[in-house]
Design a protein around this motif. Structure first.
Motif, PDB file in Angstrom:
ATOM      1  N   ARG A  18       8.921  51.074  17.358  1.00  0.00           N
ATOM      2  CA  ARG A  18       9.311  49.732  16.931  1.00  0.00           C
ATOM      3  C   ARG A  18      10.651  49.320  17.532  1.00  0.00           C
ATOM      4  O   ARG A  18      11.404  48.544  16.966  1.00  0.00           O
ATOM      5  N   LEU A  19      10.934  49.866  18.695  1.00  0.00           N
ATOM      6  CA  LEU A  19      12.151  49.513  19.414  1.00  0.00           C
ATOM      7  C   LEU A  19      12.048  48.110  20.017  1.00  0.00           C
ATOM      8  O   LEU A  19      10.947  47.600  20.228  1.00  0.00           O
ATOM      9  N   PRO A  20      13.186  47.522  20.380  1.00  0.00           N
ATOM     10  CA  PRO A  20      13.155  46.331  21.233  1.00  0.00           C
ATOM     11  C   PRO A  20      12.972  46.736  22.696  1.00  0.00           C
ATOM     12  O   PRO A  20      13.716  46.322  23.578  1.00  0.00           O
ATOM     13  N   GLY A  21      12.003  47.564  22.950  1.00  0.00           N
ATOM     14  CA  GLY A  21      11.640  48.050  24.263  1.00  0.00           C
ATOM     15  C   GLY A  21      12.168  49.446  24.518  1.00  0.00           C
ATOM     16  O   GLY A  21      13.308  49.743  24.157  1.00  0.00           O
ATOM     17  N   PRO A  22      11.327  50.343  25.104  1.00  0.00           N
ATOM     18  CA  PRO A  22       9.934  50.074  25.435  1.00  0.00           C
ATOM     19  C   PRO A  22       9.089  49.893  24.187  1.00  0.00           C
ATOM     20  O   PRO A  22       9.432  50.393  23.114  1.00  0.00           O
ATOM     21  N   THR A 145      22.038  36.059  30.341  1.00  0.00           N
ATOM     22  CA  THR A 145      20.910  36.744  29.715  1.00  0.00           C
ATOM     23  C   THR A 145      20.125  35.739  28.892  1.00  0.00           C
ATOM     24  O   THR A 145      20.686  35.062  28.028  1.00  0.00           O
ATOM     25  N   HIS A 146      18.842  35.639  29.164  1.00  0.00           N
ATOM     26  CA  HIS A 146      17.982  34.702  28.437  1.00  0.00           C
ATOM     27  C   HIS A 146      17.855  35.118  26.977  1.00  0.00           C
ATOM     28  O   HIS A 146      18.199  34.358  26.070  1.00  0.00           O
ATOM     29  N   ASN A 147      17.346  36.313  26.760  1.00  0.00           N
ATOM     30  CA  ASN A 147      17.168  36.850  25.413  1.00  0.00           C
ATOM     31  C   ASN A 147      18.043  38.086  25.304  1.00  0.00           C
ATOM     32  O   ASN A 147      17.724  39.122  25.880  1.00  0.00           O
ATOM     33  N   GLU A 148      19.143  37.978  24.581  1.00  0.00           N
ATOM     34  CA  GLU A 148      20.103  39.079  24.485  1.00  0.00           C
ATOM     35  C   GLU A 148      19.637  40.018  23.373  1.00  0.00           C
ATOM     36  O   GLU A 148      19.852  39.759  22.190  1.00  0.00           O
ATOM     37  N   SER A 149      18.991  41.109  23.761  1.00  0.00           N
ATOM     38  CA  SER A 149      18.374  41.983  22.764  1.00  0.00           C
ATOM     39  C   SER A 149      19.387  42.780  21.960  1.00  0.00           C
ATOM     40  O   SER A 149      19.038  43.384  20.946  1.00  0.00           O
ATOM     41  N   SER A 150      20.647  42.793  22.379  1.00  0.00           N
ATOM     42  CA  SER A 150      21.674  43.462  21.583  1.00  0.00           C
ATOM     43  C   SER A 150      22.100  42.626  20.388  1.00  0.00           C
ATOM     44  O   SER A 150      22.637  43.165  19.412  1.00  0.00           O
ATOM     45  N   THR A 330       8.828  56.458  12.367  1.00  0.00           N
ATOM     46  CA  THR A 330       8.999  55.125  12.947  1.00  0.00           C
ATOM     47  C   THR A 330      10.338  55.059  13.665  1.00  0.00           C
ATOM     48  O   THR A 330      11.374  55.428  13.100  1.00  0.00           O
ATOM     49  N   VAL A 331      10.314  54.589  14.901  1.00  0.00           N
ATOM     50  CA  VAL A 331      11.520  54.529  15.730  1.00  0.00           C
ATOM     51  C   VAL A 331      12.000  53.087  15.811  1.00  0.00           C
ATOM     52  O   VAL A 331      11.333  52.224  16.390  1.00  0.00           O
ATOM     53  N   ILE A 332      13.147  52.822  15.195  1.00  0.00           N
ATOM     54  CA  ILE A 332      13.825  51.540  15.365  1.00  0.00           C
ATOM     55  C   ILE A 332      15.137  51.821  16.095  1.00  0.00           C
ATOM     56  O   ILE A 332      15.464  52.977  16.385  1.00  0.00           O
ATOM     57  N   ALA A 333      15.893  50.782  16.386  1.00  0.00           N
ATOM     58  CA  ALA A 333      17.112  50.951  17.184  1.00  0.00           C
ATOM     59  C   ALA A 333      18.352  50.595  16.380  1.00  0.00           C
ATOM     60  O   ALA A 333      18.328  49.709  15.518  1.00  0.00           O
ATOM     61  N   GLY A 334      19.420  51.288  16.711  1.00  0.00           N
ATOM     62  CA  GLY A 334      20.738  50.878  16.265  1.00  0.00           C
ATOM     63  C   GLY A 334      21.407  50.136  17.407  1.00  0.00           C
ATOM     64  O   GLY A 334      20.802  49.256  18.028  1.00  0.00           O
ATOM     65  N   ILE A 346      14.974  45.745  15.394  1.00  0.00           N
ATOM     66  CA  ILE A 346      13.543  46.039  15.343  1.00  0.00           C
ATOM     67  C   ILE A 346      12.836  45.112  16.325  1.00  0.00           C
ATOM     68  O   ILE A 346      13.028  43.892  16.298  1.00  0.00           O
ATOM     69  N   GLY A 347      12.016  45.687  17.182  1.00  0.00           N
ATOM     70  CA  GLY A 347      11.308  44.894  18.170  1.00  0.00           C
ATOM     71  C   GLY A 347      10.100  44.190  17.593  1.00  0.00           C
ATOM     72  O   GLY A 347       9.423  44.696  16.695  1.00  0.00           O
ATOM     73  N   VAL A 348       9.858  42.994  18.114  1.00  0.00           N
ATOM     74  CA  VAL A 348       8.644  42.238  17.769  1.00  0.00           C
ATOM     75  C   VAL A 348       8.020  41.843  19.106  1.00  0.00           C
ATOM     76  O   VAL A 348       7.963  40.677  19.467  1.00  0.00           O
ATOM     77  N   MET A 349       7.588  42.835  19.849  1.00  0.00           N
ATOM     78  CA  MET A 349       7.168  42.630  21.235  1.00  0.00           C
ATOM     79  C   MET A 349       5.756  43.141  21.438  1.00  0.00           C
ATOM     80  O   MET A 349       5.437  44.262  21.034  1.00  0.00           O
ATOM     81  N   GLY A 350       4.944  42.354  22.085  1.00  0.00           N
ATOM     82  CA  GLY A 350       3.643  42.841  22.496  1.00  0.00           C
ATOM     83  C   GLY A 350       2.533  42.524  21.517  1.00  0.00           C
ATOM     84  O   GLY A 350       2.513  41.469  20.891  1.00  0.00           O
ATOM     85  N   GLY A 351       1.620  43.468  21.338  1.00  0.00           N
ATOM     86  CA  GLY A 351       0.378  43.193  20.625  1.00  0.00           C
ATOM     87  C   GLY A 351       0.422  43.480  19.147  1.00  0.00           C
ATOM     88  O   GLY A 351      -0.545  44.019  18.595  1.00  0.00           O
ATOM     89  N   HIS A 352       1.508  43.162  18.467  1.00  0.00           N
ATOM     90  CA  HIS A 352       1.632  43.452  17.044  1.00  0.00           C
ATOM     91  C   HIS A 352       0.971  42.374  16.188  1.00  0.00           C
ATOM     92  O   HIS A 352       0.695  41.261  16.651  1.00  0.00           O
ATOM     93  N   ASP A 353       0.770  42.713  14.911  1.00  0.00           N
ATOM     94  CA  ASP A 353       0.162  41.765  13.987  1.00  0.00           C
ATOM     95  C   ASP A 353       0.922  41.781  12.662  1.00  0.00           C
ATOM     96  O   ASP A 353       1.972  42.440  12.537  1.00  0.00           O
ATOM     97  N   GLU A 354       0.404  41.082  11.667  1.00  0.00           N
ATOM     98  CA  GLU A 354       1.079  40.987  10.381  1.00  0.00           C
ATOM     99  C   GLU A 354       1.281  42.353   9.741  1.00  0.00           C
ATOM    100  O   GLU A 354       2.326  42.643   9.144  1.00  0.00           O
TER     101      GLU A 354
END
Length: 390
Positions: A18-22, A145-150, A330-334, A346-354
């Motif tokens: 659940r990272l903001p990438g990868p 930077t368009h989307n600053e993920s930090s 579950t892997v999230i980021a600091g 926490i990433g919300v990227m790709g093929g996720h759902d509710e």
């Protein structure tokens, strides 16, 4: 020869990335990585490259040629600056987070004269301030930077494009963590170069960079006084792209994966993909707020691909990240920058759902309670579910 599997680096059961990438890679994309290898100079590869470029153009919002690079997003950033700047040329960086700082560092390493406009982390770059600075001098490029993920902030590229469109300054944006999850209208907004990569909202493994160049960016690339470059020489890459080839050996399997990922986006339709990202990010924000997690992002344009929460007083971000993994796999980021310990991401990227977001909130609640943070049972999930039902 049959190699025995090595379990030493296998993720634990129930592992959730659940990272903001990868980001997690859909099964269809994983399957594409395992296709038989093909001749990178043969008709099959030329057809693959042409089809992949055609599919990614609507995501970029462009008719420009797209250069595909074997390398990460940072490699694509460096390659871009090496191709559009000359030694000692002035460049302006509008920095509002970690990756703006990276753009500036790359420019300095290449020998450009880098000037930085620093904006408060959590706030967006101010076009008025940038415009005033641009009028003070002659800059070869404006980097943002368009989307600053930090920080979870999205820059107003349309407003910045109006500042540079009729000047010699090229507008260059890093959309590594935005493309595919946040709207991009490169041609309409006057963005000269969009830099991105495979491992975030494009749902592929790391290792493939892509760069889309406007007509005037391509003209800049062709000038003789540019930086030295060989492998990342866009003159070679653009000439090869006209024949649907690459100048050097490409990462064939990654391109097959990207083609499949882009077909998934095309099937769902890009408007629905972008709307889904936005909706899930807002649901995650609603759930976090109900658990007493303030959002770090203060700008009106908030990311649809990463949500950044402030760590409650008395807690440490690293402890939340550690327990999410130890208790739930579950892997999230600091943060690995000036925000270390102060935020979780926490990433919300790709093929996720509710279900993905609701699971995040269930697990996050249990960890916060274990660390002593007062949370009403089920508050986060209830708030997110109410948002999603609205």
């Amino acid at each position: 020869m049959t190699a025995l599997p090595d379990a030493s680096f296998a993720p634990p059961p129930g592992y959730r990335l659940r990272l903001p990438g990868p980001t997690e890679v859909p099964e269809a994309v994983r399957a594409a990585l395992g296709r038989p290898m093909i001749n990178h100079r043969g008709p099959e590869f030329r057809a693959l490259l042409a089809a992949t470029e055609e599919l990614v153009r609507p995501v970029l919002g462009t008719r420009n040629p797209v250069v595909f690079l074997a390398g990460s997003g940072t490699a694509a950033m460096e390659a871009t600056l090496a191709n559009i700047l000359a030694p000692g040329e002035r460049v302006l960086v509008a920095s509002h987070g970690q990756f703006g700082e990276r753009f500036a560092e790359i420019g300095r390493c290449l020998g450009a004269e880098v000037e930085v406009l620093d904006f408060t982390w959590g706030e967006a770059p101010d076009p008025a301030v940038i415009g005033a600075k641009l009028r003070e001098g002659d800059y070869g490029a404006l980097l943002v930077t368009h989307n600053e993920s930090s920080t979870g902030v999205v820059a107003d590229l349309e407003a910045l494009g109006r500042l540079t469109r009729d000047t010699r300054t090229l507008l260059v944006t890093d959309s590594v963590s935005g493309l595919g999850g946040i709207e991009m209208r490169q041609d309409e907004w006057g963005v000269d170069i969009v830099v991105s990569a495979s491992q975030k909202a494009l749902m592929c493994p790391p290792g493939l960079g892509l760069v889309s160049l406007s007509e005037r960016a391509r003209a800049r690339v062709q000038r003789n006084e540019g930086m030295p470059r060989f492998f990342f020489d866009f003159r070679k890459a653009l000439a090869a792209a006209e024949k649907h080839e690459t100048p050097f050996t490409p990462n064939v399997s990654h391109l097959a994966a990207l083609h499949t990922a882009l077909r998934l986006i095309e099937t769902e339709t890009l408007p629905k993909v972008l709307a889904r990202h936005h909706r899930l990010a807002e649901a995650l924000r609603a759930g976090g707020a109900a658990m007493g997690l303030a959002e770090f992002t203060k700008a009106p344009r908030r990311s649809s691909t990463v949500v950044v929460f402030e760590v409650p007083a008395g807690l440490e971000g690293g402890d939340i990240v550690r327990l999410m993994y130890q208790r739930h796999a579950t892997v999230i980021a600091g943060a690995r920058n000036r925000l270390q310990g102060r935020v979780i991401r926490i990433g919300v990227m790709g093929g996720h759902d509710e279900g993905t977001v609701l699971t995040d909130l269930v697990q996050l609640e249990s960890v916060l309670r274990e660390l002593g943070h007062a949370v009403s049972p089920g508050a986060g999930v209830s708030a997110a579910a109410a948002f999603l039902a609205g």
